[in-house]
Each structure stands twice: as structure tokens, then as C-alpha cells.
Design an enzyme around this catalytic site. Structure first.
Site, PDB file in Angstrom:
ATOM      1  N   SER A  73       0.775  28.509 -86.178  1.00 52.25           N
ATOM      2  CA  SER A  73      -0.446  28.403 -86.973  1.00 52.25           C
ATOM      3  C   SER A  73      -1.397  27.406 -86.321  1.00 52.25           C
ATOM      4  O   SER A  73      -1.072  26.783 -85.310  1.00 52.25           O
ATOM      5  CB  SER A  73      -0.115  27.950 -88.402  1.00 52.25           C
ATOM      6  N   LYS A  74      -2.560  27.237 -86.935  1.00 51.81           N
ATOM      7  CA  LYS A  74      -3.597  26.375 -86.366  1.00 51.81           C
ATOM      8  C   LYS A  74      -3.125  24.934 -86.200  1.00 51.81           C
ATOM      9  O   LYS A  74      -3.608  24.219 -85.324  1.00 51.81           O
ATOM     10  CB  LYS A  74      -4.848  26.409 -87.256  1.00 51.81           C
ATOM     11  N   ARG A  75      -2.187  24.505 -87.052  1.00 52.75           N
ATOM     12  CA  ARG A  75      -1.738  23.112 -86.943  1.00 52.75           C
ATOM     13  C   ARG A  75      -0.973  22.859 -85.652  1.00 52.75           C
ATOM     14  O   ARG A  75      -0.741  21.704 -85.278  1.00 52.75           O
ATOM     15  CB  ARG A  75      -0.873  22.735 -88.152  1.00 52.75           C
ATOM     16  N   HIS A  76      -0.591  23.917 -84.954  1.00 48.91           N
ATOM     17  CA  HIS A  76       0.126  23.768 -83.687  1.00 48.91           C
ATOM     18  C   HIS A  76      -0.823  23.788 -82.487  1.00 48.91           C
ATOM     19  O   HIS A  76      -0.379  23.737 -81.343  1.00 48.91           O
ATOM     20  CB  HIS A  76       1.170  24.886 -83.539  1.00 48.91           C
ATOM     21  N   GLY A  77      -2.122  23.881 -82.743  1.00 43.86           N
ATOM     22  CA  GLY A  77      -3.083  23.930 -81.646  1.00 43.86           C
ATOM     23  C   GLY A  77      -3.794  25.269 -81.592  1.00 43.86           C
ATOM     24  O   GLY A  77      -3.901  25.978 -82.600  1.00 43.86           O
TER      25      GLY A  77
END
Length: 586
Positions: A323-327
Site C-alpha cells: 500500500s501507499k504507506r510502503h512507498g
């Protein structure tokens, strides 16, 4: 290898009707008194069997080694929703569909699933099309291309959905449901209290014509619900995951058309795949539960089921869903970051697939040649951004030198470092810095670092102060003398060979060589303790100052300015930890 899909549990008797479709594309179903009737067409087997205790089963199997589905050309589709950017997971699904179609000599269809009117946007659709084109995944049919099975946007196919919904209503496979939202919520609460699946109670499944007409006359809103058999199961033999089964009693009658006339996702997808003659549905595993509803709709409409292949999710390093929290997670982000499309394609192909060797470098053409759905792994694949960067470096180095230098030059100009994008300076700068470039945008930072002059910060560091104790001032004085008499600048005009002659003589005059000579010179001339080849670096810095190729906004300090500033350094101040020295600015 034989692939099998079986639908069981369509009730017979006890008031439940069995509707044998009048038309079954490419196949004929013949119901005879015998217990089993089987027909073989090419590599496809279709059978109807009567099984005791009110069950009815259909079996369809297709050999994956064949290029046909009931003697038809392989047709696959990628069907994104234009509600955001193209996720790398979606890009991999598109890639696997593309590779399968090309490897089988089939067709790759692009269909836009834009029935979510609130979230779908034209901008998102254009971004998805742009990203797919950038990756090189050209579709044979779809938006901008056309084809015999259009339209290729779901929002333009509403009349078709209504036509098939009415057909199912007339056949009795669906019925009108007049339940309000409050009633439906109450059903869920009751099921929850009884610890049962939250399925529809079937209130309107057996309503009389009079009851239905009464609600219609009042203008009561209604949905179309599909009649789900209360017994039986569905088993498919997924091309990737093997045998997968569901019990029908966990489903309940489901909606195919909303009260506002809008079709529901599973109904749209089934009608679209069937009417577009899709033979193989290759999609993400999160769609696996949808197969049950879709299989029932295929059967009710008399369409042959395609073969299914559900691809595993792409996972983050912590094995959670990426997801976006991983980059960065979208194709567009990686394009903006300077990645090459061929490296993205290569890396995505290896997330869950291999050709059975240790090879990892593939062009798109090589992937088409080697791809097999049988070698797609059913376990989740971890997205490793470090490996992607490494792979991008491989693809960069595989480019023709002219193309690569032009790409880097364009990057330097567009980022505002240089005024020009081609020429001998760009060529020499690339050759000096190429070892550190894995992504095109790396070149931007490397050149900026090369042209920078952080002399003050370096001398203020512990390593810099150590150099002061090792005679940095003596080297600086001799360097300024060489500058004043013109020897140093004349040597640089001859390029690297001139530098090499000068530095050799300079070292002899100071009785210094190796690290004791080159480290002080690097600090004095580049302002840094480390960097690429010093001779080539200083020659480039000199040329950057004489040909004015560097943009003013970079704040570039020319070599002459650097040397002149050395005269104004308070060397003793650098020896004091708490009292930083100053260097004249230019």
C-alpha cells in the site's frame, strides 16, 4: 494438462425449475434420459449429468496446451476501474494477460469498468491508458482501438445489461425484490444473532404475481435478485491455484440490478466477459470469491464459463498487502522517479513467475516467448524496491550508449542543472558518473553533488580537521602559487593528461604522493573528502566554469572562484570545534 470447471447444485424438482438454455455459444447441451451425456469438441469437454437428490452439474474443461477454447481464439482481458492510478499489482495482472495472449497467438482486450460513477474519472482513465502504453502493453481491442465486441467502457453498455437482466427475469432465474434498506439491515441483525451467514432471507423469492403487481402499482423501488440454489457447491480448477470450492448455502440470493437501474459489478463482468468471448480470465486473487456468483450467472444465461486463473497479491516486505504507506505503488510514480518501462515489466513478471532457470533479465519479447501460466506461483510475491532499482540499472546499461546519454542529458536540462542537453560536456559527465546511475534521476543528484563545493562543511567535520593537522595549509599555499603562475590552469586546458602531468610534478615538489597528496587536493578543489575520479572531476568542474553550461540557479562555484576563496580562509578557526570558519562566498 486438463483444466476443469464444475457447477453443481442447481435444484431439480420440489417446485424448482431447471431452465436449459436455448442457445449455448459454441456448444450444444442435449438432455437425454441416460444418466450422463458427454460431448467432446477439440480440446474442450462438456458434460451434463443428472445426480440423485435434486442436484444438477455442468462440467467444462479446457486444455491449457491448446490455443483454442471451443475452437475459438484465446481472448483475455484487463479490466481496470478508472478510480485512481494504475497500481503495480494491476500492472502485473495486465502484463500476465498480455503475455498469455501473445504467447498463445490470442487477443488482449482492454475494458474500462467505470460503473462506479461517483469515483470514476476521465483523468484516471487517461492515466491508466497512458501507463499501459508506456509499459508497452498494447491492447488489440479497447478504447482508442475499437473492435468487434465494443463498446469497451461499461458505462456505455447499460442497454446490454438491462437486456440480459430482463432475460433472466423472464426465465425465472431472477426476481424483483421490494425490500427496503431497513428490512435488509434487520435481516442481517437476525442472521448475526443466530450466528448465520448474513444472506438474504428470500422474502420475495416466492411472491405471487398479484403481490408483485401491487408493489409495482405503488411505485415501490425494487432490485433484481438472482435465485441461488439452496444446496450444492461450485468447484473450479484454477489454472494457478488448483481446485477451489464453495458451498452454495453460504451465498443467498444476490442483487444483479440496483433499484436505480444500475447493474452490479458481478453481473456486468459476467455479461461483458461472455459477450466479448473472453476465454481465459486472469485476475487478482481478491476476485476469487466473485467466481461463485459469476459462475451461476454464466449458467443461467447459457454461456460457457471461461478458464480462471487467480494471481496472488503483491506483498510489502512485512508481508502485508502493498500500500501507499510502503512507498511508491503506482506505475506513474515509478515513471516520474526515472525508471524505465522495460525494467518495470521485467521486474513485475518475476513477481510470482519464472521460466524455471536462474535467468532474471528479460525483454518483453523474451517474456512472451517464455511465459507459461503453469509457472505462475500461487503464493504472494514480495515487492523489493532495492531489487527493482538494481534491475533498472541492468536495463539502463543495456541501452545503446547514444540513447542513454541523450536520456541523461535531457534529465539534466529538464531538472534545471544544465542549460544544454547534449554535447561533449554531457558525454564526459555521464561517463564519469555512470557507475552510480541505476535510475535516471540518480544522474541529477550525482551531477549536482559533483558541481557543489561544500568546503566549509567538510573542513568543519572531524575528518576535515584531521587533514589540517596533516599539512593541508601547506598544500593550499603551493596550489595557490601554481594557480598564480598559470601552471595549474594551463594544465587543465589540456584535459586529464595535462592534469596527470601537473599533479605528478606537484607531488614531487611537495615530496607527497598517494593519499597524502590527493586527499588534500580533493578537499581544496572539490570541497569533498570522497567522489569519482579526481582528475576527471576537476577537469569537468573547470570546463563547467569556462563554457557557462551550468544554470545560475544551481549556485555553482567555478574552479577559479574556489581557488581565490582559499586566500580568505581562517585556517586556525577550523581547528576550533565550536568556532566554525568562514569562506568568502561568490
Amino acid at each position: 494438462m486438463m483444466k476443469m470447471a464444475t457447477l453443481a447444485g442447481i435444484g431439480i424438482g420440489c417446485g424448482t425449475r431447471v431452465v436449459v438454455p436455448e442457445v449455448f455459444p459454441q456448444s450444444k447441451f442435449i438432455l437425454r434420459p441416460s444418466l450422463l451425456q458427454t460431448r467432446k469438441t477439440s480440446n474442450t469437454f462438456i458434460s451434463i449429468s443428472l445426480v440423485p437428490k435434486r442436484t444438477f452439474s455442468i462440467s467444462a474443461s479446457v486444455s491449457d496446451d491448446s490455443n483454442s477454447f471451443n475452437d475459438r481464439q484465446v481472448r483475455v482481458r484487463f479490466a481496470p476501474s478508472p478510480t485512481g492510478n494504475l497500481h503495480v499489482g494491476g500492472a502485473r495482472t495486465a502484463l500476465f494477460n498480455y503475455l498469455y495472449a501473445r504467447s498463445k497467438g490470442g487477443k488482449f482486450v482492454l475494458r474500462i469498468e467505470d460503473t462506479d460513477l461517483e469515483r470514476s474519472t476521465k483523468e484516471s482513465e487517461e492515466a491508466v491508458l497512458r501507463d499501459l502504453s508506456w509499459l508497452g502493453l498494447a491492447w488489440d481491442e479497447g478504447p482508442g482501438v475499437g473492435g468487434d465486441y465494443g463498446p469497451y467502457r461499461q458505462s456505455e453498455r447499460n442497454d446490454l445489461y438491462k437486456q440480459y437482466a430482463e432475460k433472466l427475469l423472464q426465465s425465472g432465474e431472477v426476481y424483483r425484490c421490494f425490500c427496503s434498506n431497513e428490512e435488509l439491515e434487520q435481516m442481517k441483525e437476525i442472521a448475526k444473532e443466530k450466528q448465520l451467514p448474513p444472506v438474504y432471507s428470500g422474502k420475495w423469492a416466492h411472491a405471487t404475481d398479484e403481490e408483485v403487481q401491487q408493489e409495482l402499482s405503488k411505485g415501490t423501488p425494487y432490485t433484481y435478485r438472482f435465485r441461488v440454489p439452496k444446496e450444492g457447491s461450485l468447484t473450479i480448477n484454477d489454472l494457478i491455484r488448483g481446485e477451489v470450492s464453495w458451498n452454495l448455502d453460504t451465498l443467498g440470493d444476490f442483487v444483479i440490478m440496483r433499484s436505480n437501474g444500475q447493474p452490479v459489478y458481478n453481473f456486468c463482468v459476467t455479461v461483458d466477459d461472455a459477450t466479448m468471448a473472453i476465454t481465459h480470465v486472469i485476475r487478482a486473487e481478491e476476485h476469487l470469491p466473485n467466481t461463485l456468483r459469476q459462475a451461476l450467472i454464466y449458467k443461467a444465461l447459457g454461456f460457457p464459463m471461461p478458464s480462471f486463473a487467480h494471481v496472488s497479491l503483491i506483498l510489502a516486505p512485512d508481508r502485508s498487502k502493498l500500500s501507499k504507506r510502503h512507498g511508491a505503488t503506482s506505475v506513474g510514480q515509478y515513471r516520474e522517479m526515472g525508471y524505465l518501462p522495460q525494467s518495470i515489466v521485467n521486474y513485475l513478471a518475476l513477481l510470482g513467475w519464472s521460466d524455471g532457470t536462474n535467468d532474471e533479465f528479460f525483454t518483453l519479447e523474451q517474456l512472451v516467448e517464455k511465459f507459461s501460466i503453469n509457472r505462475v506461483n500461487k503464493s504472494g510475491a514480495i515487492f523489493d524496491s532495492t531489487k527493482l532499482r538494481w534491475m533498472n540499472g541492468l536495463h539502463l546499461k543495456a541501452l545503446p550508449m547514444e540513447e542513454l546519454i541523450k536520456t541523461v542529458g535531457d534529465q539534466w536540462k529538464s531538472s534545471g542543472i544544465l542549460k544544454e542537453s547534449e554535447g561533449i560536456f554531457i558525454e564526459d559527465a555521464y561517463k564519469l558518473l555512470e557507475g552510480g546511475i541505476d535510475v535516471i534521476t540518480d544522474a541529477e543528484k550525482l551531477l549536482s553533488d559533483l558541481l557543489s563545493y561544500p568546503f566549509h562543511d567538510t573542513l568543519s567535520s572531524s575528518e576535515g580537521r584531521e587533514m589540517l593537522e596533516e599539512g593541508l595549509i601547506v598544500v593550499a599555499e603551493s596550489l595557490l602559487a601554481a594557480y598564480d603562475n598559470g601552471e595549474f590552469m594551463s594544465a587543465l586546458e589540456e584535459g586529464k593528461s595535462g592534469w596527470q602531468k601537473w599533479v605528478k610534478a606537484f607531488g614531487k615538489s611537495l615530496k607527497r604522493k598517494g593519499k597524502s597528496l590527493f586527499m588534500p587536493l580533493r578537499v581544496l578543489l572539490t570541497g569533498k573528502l570522497h567522489g569519482p575520479d579526481m582528475g576527471e572531476s576537476i577537469v569537468l568542474i573547470h570546463r563547467a566554469g569556462t563554457n557557462e553550461i551550468v544554470t545560475p540557479q544551481l549556485g555553482f562555484v567555478t574552479l577559479e572562484q574556489r581557488l581565490k576563496s582559499l586566500r580568505e580562509v581562517d585556517w586556525e578557526a577550523f581547528r576550533k570545534v565550536d568556532e566554525p570558519a568562514t569562506v568568502a562566498s561568490h
